[in-house]
Design an enzyme around this catalytic site. Structure first.
Site, PDB file in Angstrom:
ATOM      1  N   CYS A 110      -7.608  14.906 -14.958  1.00 14.00           N
ATOM      2  CA  CYS A 110      -6.531  15.921 -14.958  1.00 14.00           C
ATOM      3  C   CYS A 110      -6.334  16.556 -16.325  1.00 14.00           C
ATOM      4  O   CYS A 110      -5.617  17.548 -16.444  1.00 14.00           O
ATOM      5  CB  CYS A 110      -5.231  15.288 -14.491  1.00 14.00           C
ATOM      6  SG  CYS A 110      -5.427  14.448 -12.934  1.00 14.00           S
ATOM      7  N   HIS A 233       0.390  19.351 -16.856  1.00 13.03           N
ATOM      8  CA  HIS A 233      -0.320  18.920 -15.646  1.00 13.03           C
ATOM      9  C   HIS A 233       0.713  18.664 -14.558  1.00 13.03           C
ATOM     10  O   HIS A 233       1.763  18.056 -14.806  1.00 13.03           O
ATOM     11  CB  HIS A 233      -1.139  17.674 -15.944  1.00 13.03           C
ATOM     12  CG  HIS A 233      -1.703  17.042 -14.716  1.00 13.03           C
ATOM     13  ND1 HIS A 233      -2.321  17.773 -13.737  1.00 13.03           N
ATOM     14  CD2 HIS A 233      -1.722  15.748 -14.296  1.00 13.03           C
ATOM     15  CE1 HIS A 233      -2.698  16.967 -12.763  1.00 13.03           C
ATOM     16  NE2 HIS A 233      -2.347  15.730 -13.078  1.00 13.03           N
ATOM     17  N   ASN A 263      -0.844  17.873  -6.524  1.00 16.74           N
ATOM     18  CA  ASN A 263      -1.582  17.577  -7.750  1.00 16.74           C
ATOM     19  C   ASN A 263      -3.042  17.958  -7.553  1.00 16.74           C
ATOM     20  O   ASN A 263      -3.780  17.250  -6.887  1.00 16.74           O
ATOM     21  CB  ASN A 263      -1.433  16.082  -8.068  1.00 16.74           C
ATOM     22  CG  ASN A 263      -2.259  15.654  -9.274  1.00 16.74           C
ATOM     23  OD1 ASN A 263      -3.055  16.416  -9.817  1.00 16.74           O
ATOM     24  ND2 ASN A 263      -2.071  14.412  -9.682  1.00 16.74           N
TER      25      ASN A 263
HETATM   26  N1  ACO Z   1       6.711   6.690   1.382  1.00 12.73           N
HETATM   27  C1  ACO Z   1       7.594   5.686   1.427  1.00 12.73           C
HETATM   28  N2  ACO Z   1       7.497   4.599   0.630  1.00 12.73           N
HETATM   29  C2  ACO Z   1       6.454   4.534  -0.222  1.00 12.73           C
HETATM   30  C3  ACO Z   1       5.482   5.554  -0.293  1.00 12.73           C
HETATM   31  C4  ACO Z   1       5.641   6.661   0.543  1.00 12.73           C
HETATM   32  N3  ACO Z   1       4.786   7.714   0.537  1.00 12.73           N
HETATM   33  N4  ACO Z   1       4.585   5.218  -1.237  1.00 12.73           N
HETATM   34  C5  ACO Z   1       4.941   4.028  -1.724  1.00 12.73           C
HETATM   35  N5  ACO Z   1       6.073   3.620  -1.107  1.00 12.73           N
HETATM   36  C6  ACO Z   1       6.834   2.382  -1.308  1.00 12.73           C
HETATM   37  C7  ACO Z   1       6.050   1.340  -2.037  1.00 12.73           C
HETATM   38  O1  ACO Z   1       5.215   0.626  -1.125  1.00 12.73           O
HETATM   39  C8  ACO Z   1       7.139   0.484  -2.629  1.00 12.73           C
HETATM   40  O2  ACO Z   1       7.607  -0.404  -1.657  1.00 12.73           O
HETATM   41  P1  ACO Z   1       7.918  -1.941  -2.057  1.00 12.73           P
HETATM   42  O3  ACO Z   1       8.994  -1.847  -3.093  1.00 12.73           O
HETATM   43  O4  ACO Z   1       8.323  -2.519  -0.756  1.00 12.73           O
HETATM   44  O5  ACO Z   1       6.624  -2.468  -2.611  1.00 12.73           O
HETATM   45  C9  ACO Z   1       8.253   1.487  -2.916  1.00 12.73           C
HETATM   46  O6  ACO Z   1       7.956   2.646  -2.143  1.00 12.73           O
HETATM   47  C10 ACO Z   1       8.359   1.869  -4.366  1.00 12.73           C
HETATM   48  O7  ACO Z   1       7.041   2.145  -4.820  1.00 12.73           O
HETATM   49  P2  ACO Z   1       6.771   2.601  -6.273  1.00 12.73           P
HETATM   50  O8  ACO Z   1       5.299   2.762  -6.456  1.00 12.73           O
HETATM   51  O9  ACO Z   1       7.492   1.771  -7.260  1.00 12.73           O
HETATM   52  O10 ACO Z   1       7.496   4.028  -6.220  1.00 12.73           O
HETATM   53  P3  ACO Z   1       7.654   5.042  -7.379  1.00 12.73           P
HETATM   54  O11 ACO Z   1       9.067   5.430  -7.500  1.00 12.73           O
HETATM   55  O12 ACO Z   1       6.963   4.580  -8.606  1.00 12.73           O
HETATM   56  O13 ACO Z   1       6.879   6.295  -6.814  1.00 12.73           O
HETATM   57  C11 ACO Z   1       4.730   7.298  -7.082  1.00 12.73           C
HETATM   58  C12 ACO Z   1       5.518   6.196  -6.444  1.00 12.73           C
HETATM   59  C13 ACO Z   1       5.261   8.626  -6.580  1.00 12.73           C
HETATM   60  C14 ACO Z   1       3.256   7.158  -6.727  1.00 12.73           C
HETATM   61  C15 ACO Z   1       4.938   7.207  -8.615  1.00 12.73           C
HETATM   62  O14 ACO Z   1       4.693   5.912  -9.056  1.00 12.73           O
HETATM   63  C16 ACO Z   1       4.080   8.136  -9.352  1.00 12.73           C
HETATM   64  O15 ACO Z   1       4.183   9.340  -9.241  1.00 12.73           O
HETATM   65  N6  ACO Z   1       3.166   7.626 -10.214  1.00 12.73           N
HETATM   66  C17 ACO Z   1       2.265   8.452 -10.916  1.00 12.73           C
HETATM   67  C18 ACO Z   1       1.186   8.884  -9.979  1.00 12.73           C
HETATM   68  C19 ACO Z   1       0.403  10.018 -10.522  1.00 12.73           C
HETATM   69  O16 ACO Z   1       0.980  10.936 -11.083  1.00 12.73           O
HETATM   70  N7  ACO Z   1      -0.895   9.934 -10.349  1.00 12.73           N
HETATM   71  C20 ACO Z   1      -1.774  10.920 -10.783  1.00 12.73           C
HETATM   72  C21 ACO Z   1      -1.658  11.123 -12.280  1.00 12.73           C
HETATM   73  S1  ACO Z   1      -3.172  11.423 -13.041  1.00 12.73           S
HETATM   74  C22 ACO Z   1      -3.907  12.479 -12.090  1.00 12.73           C
HETATM   75  O17 ACO Z   1      -3.296  13.460 -11.785  1.00 12.73           O
HETATM   76  C23 ACO Z   1      -5.256  12.202 -11.516  1.00 12.73           C
END
Ligand code: ACO
Length: 306
Positions: A110, A233, A263
């Site tokens: 990215c 990004h 993304n």
């Molecule tokens: N719907 C509902 N619940 C979900 C989903 C979903 N789509 N996805 C995960 N959950 C659940 C998880 O299983 C977890 O449940 P648990 O507590 O029972 O284990 C709960 O929601 C919380 O999960 P987290 O991962 O802690 O949620 P978070 O608030 O961190 O959000 C997310 C998740 C959106 C993926 C976040 O961590 C994030 O954006 N991280 C960065 C990801 C990113 O930007 N990646 C790409 C960057 S680099 C590039 O672009 C290639």
């Protein structure tokens, strides 16, 4: 010797098919609200090929710059999803656009578009006059559509700019970084799909974007309040908001397009740039801070005078 650069044209391309949060919520254990609240994304585009989208975006950028294909001296295609393992996708774009110059892919995930901008400046300083820099991705091909934690994020699309040598300012300050000790946070094996530790990526992304942006601004000798527009990004609205706050650039001075595009990795910064330009948010002389981060974990920032 012309040491400066100017962005003289831009263009984007998105596949026709829109996948909304409601579409995903029908198939996965998730809700529209959860996706918007945690990511800011409302819909994304899916389809096409990396070289096809890149060609469309590139043609628009060349046209807007008022140039002919023979004016372009080099194609740099930033992508983490080439159409084939061999060859690179850039030569297909070069051929489809009727160009005769060199063409290569650059993979910094990215951060690829900002890496490409810095590489473009270096190549212009070797004597080239005009470079077509494209970010293009078909991340849907390496996304597991049964995985609710990644399929809500990733998308397809392309954005391109023409970068021309001038005798004015170059990139005022830049920063490129990578941390290969953290590959497990976000990767896809050859033939595989995205594997991601969401919270870990989130934490590292904020840290990397803040440090990289500050380094580029320091090198440029500018302060956050001097920046007219941050073009980050487009991975997650919460990462953008938190990083912007720590950098000192509020959301009102930040380009956002992820609500509609998801993304799209290396394409996300030029997609956001075009949306800001469509909204007349930049005037000649304004300072722009581009900042990306991604798998690798890479990060890249550059301060440019518009
Ligand atoms: N719907 C509902 N619940 C979900 C989903 C979903 N789509 N996805 C995960 N959950 C659940 C998880 O299983 C977890 O449940 P648990 O507590 O029972 O284990 C709960 O929601 C919380 O999960 P987290 O991962 O802690 O949620 P978070 O608030 O961190 O959000 C997310 C998740 C959106 C993926 C976040 O961590 C994030 O954006 N991280 C960065 C990801 C990113 O930007 N990646 C790409 C960057 S680099 C590039 O672009 C290639």
């Amino acid at each position: 010797m012309m040491n400066g650069l100017r962005i003289s044209g831009w263009g984007t391309a998105l596949p026709e098919r829109t996948v909304t949060n409601a579409d995903l919520a029908k198939r996965l254990d998730t809700t529209e609200e959860w996706i918007v609240e945690r990511t800011g994304i409302r819909e994304r585009r899916i389809g096409g090929t990396t070289s096809g989208l890149a060609t469309e975006a590139g043609a628009r950028a060349i046209q807007r710059a008022g140039l002919q294909p023979e004016d372009i001296d080099l194609v740099i295609l930033a992508t983490t999803t080439p159409d084939k393992t061999v060859p690179a996708s850039a030569p297909s774009v070069q051929h489809a656009l009727g160009l005769t110059c060199g063409a290569f892919d650059l993979n910094a995930a990215c951060s690829g578009f900002v890496y490409g901008l810095v590489v473009a400046q270096g190549m212009l300083r070797t004597g080239l006059k005009r470079i077509l820099l494209i970010g293009s991705e078909t991340l849907s091909r390496i996304t597991d559509w049964e995985d609710r934690s990644t399929s809500i994020l990733f998308a397809d699309g392309a954005g391109a700019i023409v970068v021309e040598a001038t005798d004015g300012d170059g990139i005022l300050g830049w920063d490129l970084r990578a941390d290969g000790g953290n590959l497990s946070a976000l990767y896809s094996d050859v033939g595989g799909t995205f594997q991601m530790q969401g919270r870990e990526v989130y934490r590292r992304a904020v840290h990397a974007m803040v440090e990289s942006s500050q380094h580029a601004m320091n090198e440029a000798g500018v302060r956050p309040e001097d920046i007219k527009l941050l073009v980050p990004h487009q991975a997650n609205l919460r990462i953008i908001t938190t990083s912007g706050r720590r950098i000192g650039i509020p959301l009102e001075r930040t380009a956002l397009v992820l609500q509609k595009t998801g993304n799209a990795s290396a394409a996300s910064i030029p997609l956001a740039l075009e949306s800001a330009l469509d909204g007349d948010r930049l005037a000649p002389g304004d300072l722009v801070l581009f900042s990306g981060y991604g798998a690798g974990m890479t990060a890249a920032s550059a301060v440019v005078r518009w």
